[in-house]
Motif scaffolding. Structure first.
Motif, PDB file in Angstrom:
ATOM      1  N   ASN A 149       0.866  -0.995   0.093  1.00  0.00           N
ATOM      2  CA  ASN A 149      -0.147  -0.138  -0.069  1.00  0.00           C
ATOM      3  C   ASN A 149       1.016   1.225  -0.064  1.00  0.00           C
ATOM      4  O   ASN A 149       0.601   2.325  -0.735  1.00  0.00           O
ATOM      5  N   ALA A 150       1.851   1.225   1.010  1.00  0.00           N
ATOM      6  CA  ALA A 150       2.841   2.268   0.964  1.00  0.00           C
ATOM      7  C   ALA A 150       3.484   2.747  -0.130  1.00  0.00           C
ATOM      8  O   ALA A 150       3.837   3.752  -0.811  1.00  0.00           O
ATOM      9  N   ARG A 151       4.264   1.571  -0.547  1.00  0.00           N
ATOM     10  CA  ARG A 151       5.075   1.526  -1.744  1.00  0.00           C
ATOM     11  C   ARG A 151       4.567   2.163  -3.091  1.00  0.00           C
ATOM     12  O   ARG A 151       5.068   2.822  -3.824  1.00  0.00           O
ATOM     13  N   ALA A 152       3.002   1.906  -3.305  1.00  0.00           N
ATOM     14  CA  ALA A 152       2.307   2.410  -4.591  1.00  0.00           C
ATOM     15  C   ALA A 152       2.537   3.827  -4.535  1.00  0.00           C
ATOM     16  O   ALA A 152       2.600   4.426  -5.525  1.00  0.00           O
ATOM     17  N   PHE A 153       2.300   4.386  -3.390  1.00  0.00           N
ATOM     18  CA  PHE A 153       2.404   5.889  -3.123  1.00  0.00           C
ATOM     19  C   PHE A 153       3.553   6.436  -3.210  1.00  0.00           C
ATOM     20  O   PHE A 153       4.016   7.425  -4.113  1.00  0.00           O
ATOM     21  N   VAL A 154       4.585   5.695  -2.465  1.00  0.00           N
ATOM     22  CA  VAL A 154       5.919   6.484  -2.177  1.00  0.00           C
ATOM     23  C   VAL A 154       6.772   6.387  -3.500  1.00  0.00           C
ATOM     24  O   VAL A 154       7.260   7.315  -3.972  1.00  0.00           O
TER      25      VAL A 154
ATOM     26  N   TRP B 191       5.623   6.442  -6.704  1.00  0.00           N
ATOM     27  CA  TRP B 191       4.706   7.305  -7.592  1.00  0.00           C
ATOM     28  C   TRP B 191       5.228   8.653  -6.972  1.00  0.00           C
ATOM     29  O   TRP B 191       5.523   9.771  -7.902  1.00  0.00           O
ATOM     30  N   ALA B 192       5.351   9.185  -5.746  1.00  0.00           N
ATOM     31  CA  ALA B 192       5.293  10.420  -5.500  1.00  0.00           C
ATOM     32  C   ALA B 192       6.802  11.048  -5.789  1.00  0.00           C
ATOM     33  O   ALA B 192       7.365  12.026  -6.224  1.00  0.00           O
ATOM     34  N   ARG B 193       7.668   9.622  -5.576  1.00  0.00           N
ATOM     35  CA  ARG B 193       9.126  10.080  -5.760  1.00  0.00           C
ATOM     36  C   ARG B 193       9.197  10.401  -7.455  1.00  0.00           C
ATOM     37  O   ARG B 193      10.042  11.144  -7.789  1.00  0.00           O
ATOM     38  N   SER B 194       8.727   9.502  -8.122  1.00  0.00           N
ATOM     39  CA  SER B 194       8.791   9.766  -9.629  1.00  0.00           C
ATOM     40  C   SER B 194       7.981  11.261 -10.057  1.00  0.00           C
ATOM     41  O   SER B 194       8.541  11.869 -11.036  1.00  0.00           O
ATOM     42  N   GLU B 195       6.855  11.497  -9.526  1.00  0.00           N
ATOM     43  CA  GLU B 195       5.978  12.777  -9.979  1.00  0.00           C
ATOM     44  C   GLU B 195       6.828  13.990  -9.587  1.00  0.00           C
ATOM     45  O   GLU B 195       6.755  14.982 -10.296  1.00  0.00           O
ATOM     46  N   PHE B 196       7.664  13.870  -8.182  1.00  0.00           N
ATOM     47  CA  PHE B 196       8.265  15.286  -7.800  1.00  0.00           C
ATOM     48  C   PHE B 196       9.602  15.098  -8.171  1.00  0.00           C
ATOM     49  O   PHE B 196      10.454  16.037  -7.924  1.00  0.00           O
TER      50      PHE B 196
ATOM     51  N   ALA C 161      11.913  10.398   1.248  1.00  0.00           N
ATOM     52  CA  ALA C 161      13.226  10.907   1.372  1.00  0.00           C
ATOM     53  C   ALA C 161      14.232   9.553   1.192  1.00  0.00           C
ATOM     54  O   ALA C 161      15.327   9.493   0.483  1.00  0.00           O
ATOM     55  N   VAL C 162      13.753   8.282   1.800  1.00  0.00           N
ATOM     56  CA  VAL C 162      14.476   7.327   1.977  1.00  0.00           C
ATOM     57  C   VAL C 162      14.880   6.668   0.491  1.00  0.00           C
ATOM     58  O   VAL C 162      16.044   6.187   0.043  1.00  0.00           O
ATOM     59  N   ALA C 163      13.548   6.573  -0.067  1.00  0.00           N
ATOM     60  CA  ALA C 163      13.680   5.905  -1.493  1.00  0.00           C
ATOM     61  C   ALA C 163      14.417   6.859  -2.479  1.00  0.00           C
ATOM     62  O   ALA C 163      15.007   6.064  -3.223  1.00  0.00           O
ATOM     63  N   ALA C 164      14.875   8.106  -2.205  1.00  0.00           N
ATOM     64  CA  ALA C 164      15.703   8.779  -3.054  1.00  0.00           C
ATOM     65  C   ALA C 164      16.882   8.971  -2.530  1.00  0.00           C
ATOM     66  O   ALA C 164      17.937   9.483  -3.221  1.00  0.00           O
TER      67      ALA C 164
END
Length: 556
Positions: free
Chosen positions: A201-206, A208-213, A239-242
């Motif tokens: 659930n969280a990764r779907a959003f995270v 996407w947000a990393r890519s969109e921003f 933040a951690v993803a990037a």
């Protein structure tokens, strides 16, 4: 527990644990978390979370373990989140400002195995609800716990770091469908309800947000939202993803516009995410020029409507390159629709607030009319927004009946009923109208409280307006009360506001009470505290027996 809906395993690429592991490999020396005068690198965050995870896993129950985090926002709190996830458990953040009895209710409800907190909170909890402490182990952050009662199982954070063992690399990590965290939100019955969300659930959003921003390791994200508020998921995990830095906003500054502006400048913040209320305070502060000179390139907001007039003021203060985003989604769905604010949102045809936009790539949206009638999937329509997709929760913790009450089954799947009424435009974007529970009956008419608020906020002398409906015990009727704030130096009065309402609203929608307040009350997550304002309205109406159309003296 039963999942929110029967569906195939998550297609999200990995878990939240994988994000930290990748950043440690790629940028071990990059600053991961900053807090006031302290900071730690990704390598240090990895080591701390690994040692604490070893302690938790030593007494844990694998993927079924729930670990409470009852701490002020800090490096330790962020490290604890990663430690819990790495141990295979789910973290349950507890509002550090909440009364101890509410905290105890949450701790007991989700059956925590561990509670990570401070010794003073342990003592407070022991005095109020000793039964709750008897069933869990406590990891104490900060001062040495010293001699503890025999009936308490207490370990020290410092000892876990000094003498702990790192998590065995052979320990199986969580799967995307495993529970990652449980966020407790206010329940209509007065009892908090736990929203259960998985790694997928969280990764779907995270993701996407990393890519969109377009977040990279050079970005600095501000962590304004409390950790028990779902907005924090973007701050902490994107933040951690990037491999970027997340800088923690001091909790005492969350409502101070001038302090937040200074924070944005000093910390070289490039990505900001908060409720609109915080941004409004920043724009209105005397040092708002810090925003124009800042490194902000993405400012996103969620949780409340952002009136167009006030959003225009924000646009005029931030750098011209700053992208503004309206993100929408209840805790149960993560962010599920988004809208990048464009010039047309400020034109003559602009609405009272920008659209909530189109569904995120991982979400599907439908509209319902009434209880179960599905509206056509295209064309202009108004109805209750329902969401399906990878980001939607697994369900309410230990409450299958409540979970089932929020589901609507359709031939193409099961959808979560948001309770929000929206209008779909001809180009497929959604515009927020209001809550279905904010539709009230006045003299037999259906009234949307948001329409009254918009009418009042169209006055230059009104900054914010909140309308509530209360029952008058004396008459048995429903009364409308509006509370407003005014910009600094503005002059207004109830009579003028009432006259304005009469010119734009039907007589039955003109509030019985209009009161000017110096400030509105807010919840711990930064949203307007409508429950507190409703209680204030009830007391005002009880004392004055306000009649429709009567004037009253305002409190200034």
């Amino acid at each position: 527990m039963k999942r929110f809906m029967e569906r195939s395993p998550s297609t999200a690429a990995g878990t939240l644990v994988d994000l930290l592991r990748k950043s440690v490999r790629d940028t071990p020396d990059k600053i991961a978390v900053k807090e006031k005068s302290r900071q730690i690198s990704y390598a240090e965050l990895d080591e701390i979370s690994d040692l604490v995870a070893g302690t938790l896993a030593g007494r844990g129950q694998g993927g079924t373990m729930r670990v409470g985090i009852w701490l002020n926002k800090s490096i330790e709190a962020v490290a604890a989140i990663h430690a819990v996830l790495r141990s295979g458990g789910a973290y349950v953040p507890v509002d550090p400002t909440a009364p101890v009895r509410r905290a105890a209710t949450i701790i007991a409800d989700c059956g925590m195995t561990w509670l990570i907190t401070t010794m003073d909170r342990v003592e407070t909890l022991r005095a109020a609800r000793p039964d709750v402490l008897s069933s869990l182990s406590v990891l104490v952050v900060g001062e040495d716990p010293g001699q503890t009662p025999d009936d308490l199982s207490v370990a020290s954070w410092a000892d876990a770091l000094a003498r702990g063992t790192r998590t065995p690399r052979t320990l199986a990590g969580p799967d995307p469908d495993d529970v990652a965290y449980i966020l407790y939100t206010s329940g209509s019955t007065g009892t908090p309800k736990g929203v259960t969300l998985s790694h997928g659930n969280a990764r779907a959003f995270v993701d996407w947000a990393r890519s969109e921003f377009d977040v990279t390791s050079v970005d600095v994200l501000a962590s304004h939202a409390p950790l028990h508020f779902d907005l924090s998921i973007l701050d902490v995990f994107v933040a951690v993803a990037a491999g970027a830095c997340v800088s923690l906003v001091p909790e005492s500054w969350q409502g101070l516009g001038a302090a937040l502006n200074r924070f944005v400048a000093d910390e070289k913040i490039s990505i900001w995410y908060s409720v609109p209320s915080a941004l409004r305070r920043m724009v209105e502060a005397d040092n708002a020029e810090f925003l124009a000179a800042s490194r902000l390139r993405v400012v996103s907001f969620a949780g409340e409507a952002y009136p167009t007039r006030q959003l225009r003021a924000l646009r005029d203060k931030v750098p011209t390159v700053t992208a503004l985003y309206n993100l929408y989604g209840p805790t149960e769905t993560n962010v599920c629709t988004f809208h990048r604010v464009e010039d047309e949102d400020f034109g003559a045809a602009a609405g009272a607030a920008p659209p909530i936009g189109q569904p995120c790539p991982y979400a599907r949206a439908i509209l319902l009319e009434g209880d179960r009638t599905r509206l056509p999937d295209d064309g202009e329509m108004t109805g209750e927004l329902c969401i399906s997709g990878e980001s939607v929760m697994q369900g309410y913790w230990n409450d299958p009946a409540k979970t089932a009450s929020r589901i609507v089954d359709q031939p193409d799947g099961s959808f979560y009923r948001t309770g929000d009424i929206v209008r779909r435009t001809s180009d497929g974007r959604y515009v927020f109208i209001g809550r279905n529970d904010s539709l009230v009956k006045i003299k037999g008419y259906r009234v949307e409280l948001g329409e009254i608020e918009a009418a009042l906020e169209s006055l230059p002398a009104v900054d914010q307006a909140v309308c509530v409906a209360v029952g008058d015990a004396a008459s048995g009727d429903t009364r409308l009360a509006a509370f407003v704030t005014s910009p600094s130096g503005a002059v207004t009065d109830e009579r003028g506001m009432r006259r304005h309402c009469r010119q734009s609203l039907p007589a039955y929608m003109v509030p019985d009470l209009i009161e000017i307040l110096p400030v509105l009350e807010y919840t711990s997550t930064g949203k307007i505290d409508r429950m507190a304002l409703t209680a204030l309205a009830e007391s005002r109406i009880t004392m004055s027996r306000v009649r429709p159309g009567s004037a009253r003296k305002q409190r200034r």
